[in-house]
Write an enzyme that holds these catalytic residues in place. Sequence first.
Site, PDB file in Angstrom:
ATOM      1  N   TYR A 113       0.836  -1.192   0.000  1.00  0.00           N
ATOM      2  CA  TYR A 113       0.000   0.000   0.000  1.00  0.00           C
ATOM      3  C   TYR A 113       0.879   1.254   0.000  1.00  0.00           C
ATOM      4  O   TYR A 113       1.987   1.250   0.550  1.00  0.00           O
ATOM      5  CB  TYR A 113      -0.896   0.039   1.233  1.00  0.00           C
ATOM      6  CG  TYR A 113      -2.035  -0.952   1.212  1.00  0.00           C
ATOM      7  CD1 TYR A 113      -3.237  -0.647   0.587  1.00  0.00           C
ATOM      8  CD2 TYR A 113      -1.913  -2.196   1.837  1.00  0.00           C
ATOM      9  CE1 TYR A 113      -4.291  -1.547   0.578  1.00  0.00           C
ATOM     10  CE2 TYR A 113      -2.959  -3.102   1.837  1.00  0.00           C
ATOM     11  CZ  TYR A 113      -4.145  -2.776   1.202  1.00  0.00           C
ATOM     12  OH  TYR A 113      -5.181  -3.671   1.198  1.00  0.00           O
ATOM     13  N   TYR A 152      -0.242 -10.026   0.233  1.00  0.00           N
ATOM     14  CA  TYR A 152       0.795  -9.459   1.098  1.00  0.00           C
ATOM     15  C   TYR A 152       0.756 -10.126   2.468  1.00  0.00           C
ATOM     16  O   TYR A 152      -0.277 -10.641   2.899  1.00  0.00           O
ATOM     17  CB  TYR A 152       0.634  -7.942   1.228  1.00  0.00           C
ATOM     18  CG  TYR A 152      -0.709  -7.478   1.751  1.00  0.00           C
ATOM     19  CD1 TYR A 152      -0.988  -7.460   3.113  1.00  0.00           C
ATOM     20  CD2 TYR A 152      -1.693  -7.033   0.873  1.00  0.00           C
ATOM     21  CE1 TYR A 152      -2.211  -7.020   3.598  1.00  0.00           C
ATOM     22  CE2 TYR A 152      -2.916  -6.589   1.339  1.00  0.00           C
ATOM     23  CZ  TYR A 152      -3.165  -6.584   2.710  1.00  0.00           C
ATOM     24  OH  TYR A 152      -4.386  -6.158   3.178  1.00  0.00           O
ATOM     25  N   ARG A 162      -2.504 -12.341   3.123  1.00  0.00           N
ATOM     26  CA  ARG A 162      -3.843 -11.980   2.688  1.00  0.00           C
ATOM     27  C   ARG A 162      -4.003 -12.254   1.203  1.00  0.00           C
ATOM     28  O   ARG A 162      -3.121 -11.956   0.405  1.00  0.00           O
ATOM     29  CB  ARG A 162      -4.107 -10.484   2.920  1.00  0.00           C
ATOM     30  CG  ARG A 162      -4.098 -10.100   4.382  1.00  0.00           C
ATOM     31  CD  ARG A 162      -5.457  -9.701   4.912  1.00  0.00           C
ATOM     32  NE  ARG A 162      -6.601 -10.402   4.412  1.00  0.00           N
ATOM     33  CZ  ARG A 162      -7.702  -9.803   3.928  1.00  0.00           C
ATOM     34  NH1 ARG A 162      -7.764  -8.497   3.867  1.00  0.00           N
ATOM     35  NH2 ARG A 162      -8.726 -10.523   3.520  1.00  0.00           N
ATOM     36  N   HIS A 165      -7.029  -8.517  -2.979  1.00  0.00           N
ATOM     37  CA  HIS A 165      -8.370  -7.970  -2.800  1.00  0.00           C
ATOM     38  C   HIS A 165      -8.367  -6.471  -3.054  1.00  0.00           C
ATOM     39  O   HIS A 165      -7.320  -5.809  -3.037  1.00  0.00           O
ATOM     40  CB  HIS A 165      -8.891  -8.253  -1.380  1.00  0.00           C
ATOM     41  CG  HIS A 165      -8.031  -7.656  -0.304  1.00  0.00           C
ATOM     42  ND1 HIS A 165      -6.893  -8.266   0.163  1.00  0.00           N
ATOM     43  CD2 HIS A 165      -8.135  -6.490   0.379  1.00  0.00           C
ATOM     44  CE1 HIS A 165      -6.323  -7.513   1.095  1.00  0.00           C
ATOM     45  NE2 HIS A 165      -7.059  -6.417   1.244  1.00  0.00           N
ATOM     46  N   HIS A 167     -10.513  -3.033  -1.638  1.00  0.00           N
ATOM     47  CA  HIS A 167     -11.461  -2.488  -0.676  1.00  0.00           C
ATOM     48  C   HIS A 167     -12.463  -1.591  -1.398  1.00  0.00           C
ATOM     49  O   HIS A 167     -12.096  -0.775  -2.244  1.00  0.00           O
ATOM     50  CB  HIS A 167     -10.733  -1.658   0.381  1.00  0.00           C
ATOM     51  CG  HIS A 167      -9.764  -2.431   1.206  1.00  0.00           C
ATOM     52  ND1 HIS A 167     -10.088  -3.008   2.415  1.00  0.00           N
ATOM     53  CD2 HIS A 167      -8.457  -2.729   0.992  1.00  0.00           C
ATOM     54  CE1 HIS A 167      -9.036  -3.619   2.914  1.00  0.00           C
ATOM     55  NE2 HIS A 167      -8.027  -3.469   2.069  1.00  0.00           N
TER      56      HIS A 167
END
Length: 248
Positions: A113, A152, A162, A165, A167
């Site tokens: 991120y 990640y 994870r 995906h 959000h």
Amino acid sequence: MSTTQADIDAEIAAARSKHAHRQPQLDYPPYRSTRLRHPKRPPLAVDPEGVELWAPAFGPRDVAADESDLTIQHAGEPLGERIVVTGRVLDGAGRPVAHQLVEVWQANAAGRYRHQRDRHPAPHDPNFTGQGRCITGADGSYRFVTVKPGPYPWRNHVNAWRPAHIHFSVFGTEFTQRLVTQMYFPGDPMFARDPILQSITDQGARDRLVSTYDHDLNVPEWSLGYRWDIVLTGAHRTPFESAAEEGA
């Protein structure tokens, strides 16, 4: 002793054998931080109009058309697999929900991120911020152009990862009506081992978070396409992070 993936797998299986929940459980032992974050006291009543006085304001005039393309926000193109994600926002009766603000945020193709707290030693992409938004059309449709995010690691347990995906955030007519959820990609081998996704113990509800590859959405020699609808109410509603229920 450190918690292993095998330990988490066993806890997930035990939770799945109990009552099936269609929304994320606020206290879900395999998802370790819920022990500290879930409410332990009855909620306090607040004046929703008072909240709106200091909450952000938004509307169709505040959102530019190109904000839905996450690949054109910088001088160069981001690295990774370019994709189109589209679908419709619907109510429980299948009717389109028009003129609603939809926001997305995600990791880059390497699974990192653009955030100072993300210390995953994967490369930053100078041409990818990972944020976008749009307003749904008259038919409830939304459309984003982006790159497929990478998986990640996170620190829930040893060797925790994870699944890829995106959000999603959907607003109603007020800031207090905001709903937050996640969209996943079909066929990910990490689904069964992810405590966040598995906190929804009903299989059908989990499946509603997984997008569908749609070959007709592909742009030849340019991008792949995924379709995913968001259902706000009813028995087939999309699971949201801000909601939970006691039973199926």
